[in-house]
Design a protein around this motif. Structure first.
Motif, PDB file in Angstrom:
ATOM      1  N   GLN A  23       0.840  -1.205   0.000  1.00 17.54           N
ATOM      2  CA  GLN A  23       0.000   0.000   0.000  1.00 17.54           C
ATOM      3  C   GLN A  23       0.873   1.253   0.000  1.00 17.54           C
ATOM      4  O   GLN A  23       2.008   1.235   0.475  1.00 17.54           O
ATOM      5  CB  GLN A  23      -0.896  -0.009   1.237  1.00 17.54           C
ATOM      6  N   THR A  24       0.344   2.336  -0.524  1.00 15.55           N
ATOM      7  CA  THR A  24       1.083   3.596  -0.579  1.00 15.55           C
ATOM      8  C   THR A  24       0.534   4.591   0.441  1.00 15.55           C
ATOM      9  O   THR A  24      -0.590   4.439   0.924  1.00 15.55           O
ATOM     10  CB  THR A  24       0.975   4.236  -1.979  1.00 15.55           C
ATOM     11  N   ILE A  25       1.344   5.597   0.745  1.00 21.21           N
ATOM     12  CA  ILE A  25       0.904   6.686   1.630  1.00 21.21           C
ATOM     13  C   ILE A  25      -0.297   7.385   0.999  1.00 21.21           C
ATOM     14  O   ILE A  25      -1.252   7.740   1.674  1.00 21.21           O
ATOM     15  CB  ILE A  25       2.047   7.706   1.848  1.00 21.21           C
ATOM     16  N   GLN A  26      -0.233   7.552  -0.312  1.00 22.51           N
ATOM     17  CA  GLN A  26      -1.300   8.252  -1.031  1.00 22.51           C
ATOM     18  C   GLN A  26      -2.640   7.535  -0.814  1.00 22.51           C
ATOM     19  O   GLN A  26      -3.657   8.183  -0.525  1.00 22.51           O
ATOM     20  CB  GLN A  26      -0.951   8.300  -2.513  1.00 22.51           C
ATOM     21  N   GLU A  27      -2.638   6.217  -0.933  1.00 23.32           N
ATOM     22  CA  GLU A  27      -3.867   5.442  -0.745  1.00 23.32           C
ATOM     23  C   GLU A  27      -4.369   5.544   0.698  1.00 23.32           C
ATOM     24  O   GLU A  27      -5.554   5.800   0.937  1.00 23.32           O
ATOM     25  CB  GLU A  27      -3.626   3.972  -1.090  1.00 23.32           C
ATOM     26  N   ALA A  28      -3.447   5.368   1.651  1.00 24.15           N
ATOM     27  CA  ALA A  28      -3.833   5.417   3.059  1.00 24.15           C
ATOM     28  C   ALA A  28      -4.301   6.810   3.468  1.00 24.15           C
ATOM     29  O   ALA A  28      -5.256   6.960   4.232  1.00 24.15           O
ATOM     30  CB  ALA A  28      -2.665   4.970   3.938  1.00 24.15           C
ATOM     31  N   ALA A  29      -3.637   7.834   2.944  1.00 22.96           N
ATOM     32  CA  ALA A  29      -4.004   9.214   3.277  1.00 22.96           C
ATOM     33  C   ALA A  29      -5.382   9.546   2.718  1.00 22.96           C
ATOM     34  O   ALA A  29      -6.193  10.207   3.382  1.00 22.96           O
ATOM     35  CB  ALA A  29      -2.960  10.185   2.738  1.00 22.96           C
ATOM     36  N   LYS A  30      -5.630   9.090   1.507  1.00 17.83           N
ATOM     37  CA  LYS A  30      -6.934   9.353   0.885  1.00 17.83           C
ATOM     38  C   LYS A  30      -8.050   8.715   1.705  1.00 17.83           C
ATOM     39  O   LYS A  30      -9.075   9.332   1.969  1.00 17.83           O
ATOM     40  CB  LYS A  30      -6.940   8.822  -0.549  1.00 17.83           C
ATOM     41  N   ARG A  31      -7.820   7.467   2.139  1.00 22.44           N
ATOM     42  CA  ARG A  31      -8.808   6.766   2.949  1.00 22.44           C
ATOM     43  C   ARG A  31      -9.019   7.449   4.303  1.00 22.44           C
ATOM     44  O   ARG A  31     -10.135   7.488   4.811  1.00 22.44           O
ATOM     45  CB  ARG A  31      -8.380   5.321   3.172  1.00 22.44           C
ATOM     46  N   ALA A  32      -7.935   8.002   4.862  1.00 19.16           N
ATOM     47  CA  ALA A  32      -8.026   8.671   6.172  1.00 19.16           C
ATOM     48  C   ALA A  32      -8.489  10.115   6.046  1.00 19.16           C
ATOM     49  O   ALA A  32      -8.752  10.775   7.060  1.00 19.16           O
ATOM     50  CB  ALA A  32      -6.662   8.618   6.863  1.00 19.16           C
ATOM     51  N   GLY A  33      -8.553  10.627   4.819  1.00 17.66           N
ATOM     52  CA  GLY A  33      -8.996  12.013   4.614  1.00 17.66           C
ATOM     53  C   GLY A  33      -7.957  13.046   5.002  1.00 17.66           C
ATOM     54  O   GLY A  33      -8.299  14.139   5.460  1.00 17.66           O
ATOM     55  N   VAL A  34      -6.684  12.688   4.841  1.00 14.87           N
ATOM     56  CA  VAL A  34      -5.605  13.636   5.149  1.00 14.87           C
ATOM     57  C   VAL A  34      -4.760  13.857   3.893  1.00 14.87           C
ATOM     58  O   VAL A  34      -4.840  13.098   2.932  1.00 14.87           O
ATOM     59  CB  VAL A  34      -4.708  13.152   6.323  1.00 14.87           C
ATOM     60  N   ASP A  35      -3.947  14.879   3.930  1.00 11.58           N
ATOM     61  CA  ASP A  35      -3.083  15.222   2.807  1.00 11.58           C
ATOM     62  C   ASP A  35      -1.832  14.351   2.835  1.00 11.58           C
ATOM     63  O   ASP A  35      -1.055  14.389   3.789  1.00 11.58           O
ATOM     64  CB  ASP A  35      -2.719  16.713   2.902  1.00 11.58           C
ATOM     65  N   GLY A  36      -1.632  13.571   1.774  1.00  9.89           N
ATOM     66  CA  GLY A  36      -0.471  12.685   1.688  1.00  9.89           C
ATOM     67  C   GLY A  36       0.843  13.437   1.696  1.00  9.89           C
ATOM     68  O   GLY A  36       1.836  12.988   2.281  1.00  9.89           O
TER      69      GLY A  36
END
Length: 176
Positions: free
Chosen positions: A148-161
């Motif tokens: 998994q990427t930071i971008q994917e996890a950040a998007k799911r968490a609603g934060v800026d990657g």
């Protein structure tokens, strides 16, 4: 008019206070700049350097206004004018060459880090993958697997990657 401003500045900020404060700030900024140059204590030092640098600019301007007569007299000498001009030119060369060598997208590296799998980030940052996943979890990012990427996890968490990468880069030394 200029003499009235000079007189008011000297009244508000006595030279016996402004000169040592300006000198002390110059010393601290010089030391912290050297520390940043050699990548020593970058997190806290960078922040202190930037804020104290702003304070230094304010005190330096007050110092110049307080000593305006002496400064104008000093710059009547050719050596002083040449030295100041040399510094301005060298600074311009550094700033100009930096602007030319900049990539079109200053967030290019950050974007690449956001899109990299967690397993690759752990290798790049030279940290344990489990520690990296744990650190990201503390920041609210749930990592399902090492691909998994930071971008994917950040998007799911609603934060800026990009913000997550900035925080991670500044704190990666703690994970080692």
């Amino acid at each position: 008019m200029a003499s009235q401003i000079h007189k008011r500045v000297v009244e508000l900020f006595p030279r016996k206070l402004i000169t040592p404060v300006t000198g002390a700030l110059a010393l601290v900024i010089g030391i912290s700049g050297g520390m940043l140059f050699f990548h020593f204590g970058e997190g806290l030092v960078k922040s202190a350097h930037e804020w104290l640098g702003m304070l230094f600019v304010v005190f330096m301007l007050i110092h110049i206004l307080s000593n305006w007569n002496a400064i104008t007299q000093h710059f009547r000498q050719r050596v002083a004018r040449n030295a100041a001009l040399s510094i301005v030119l060298v600074t311009g060369l550094f700033l100009g060459s930096g602007a030319v060598s900049q990539t079109k997208d200053p967030n290019l590296v950050s974007g690449a880090l956001e899109e990299a799998p967690i397993s690759l980030l752990a290798v790049l940052f030279k940290v344990d993958e489990a520690a990296l996943i744990d650190e990201l979890g503390k920041r609210g990012l749930v990592i399902a697997n090492d691909g998994q990427t930071i971008q994917e996890a950040a998007k799911r968490a609603g934060v800026d990657g990009h913000h997550v990468i900035k925080q991670l880069v500044s704190s990666v030394a703690v994970l080692r």
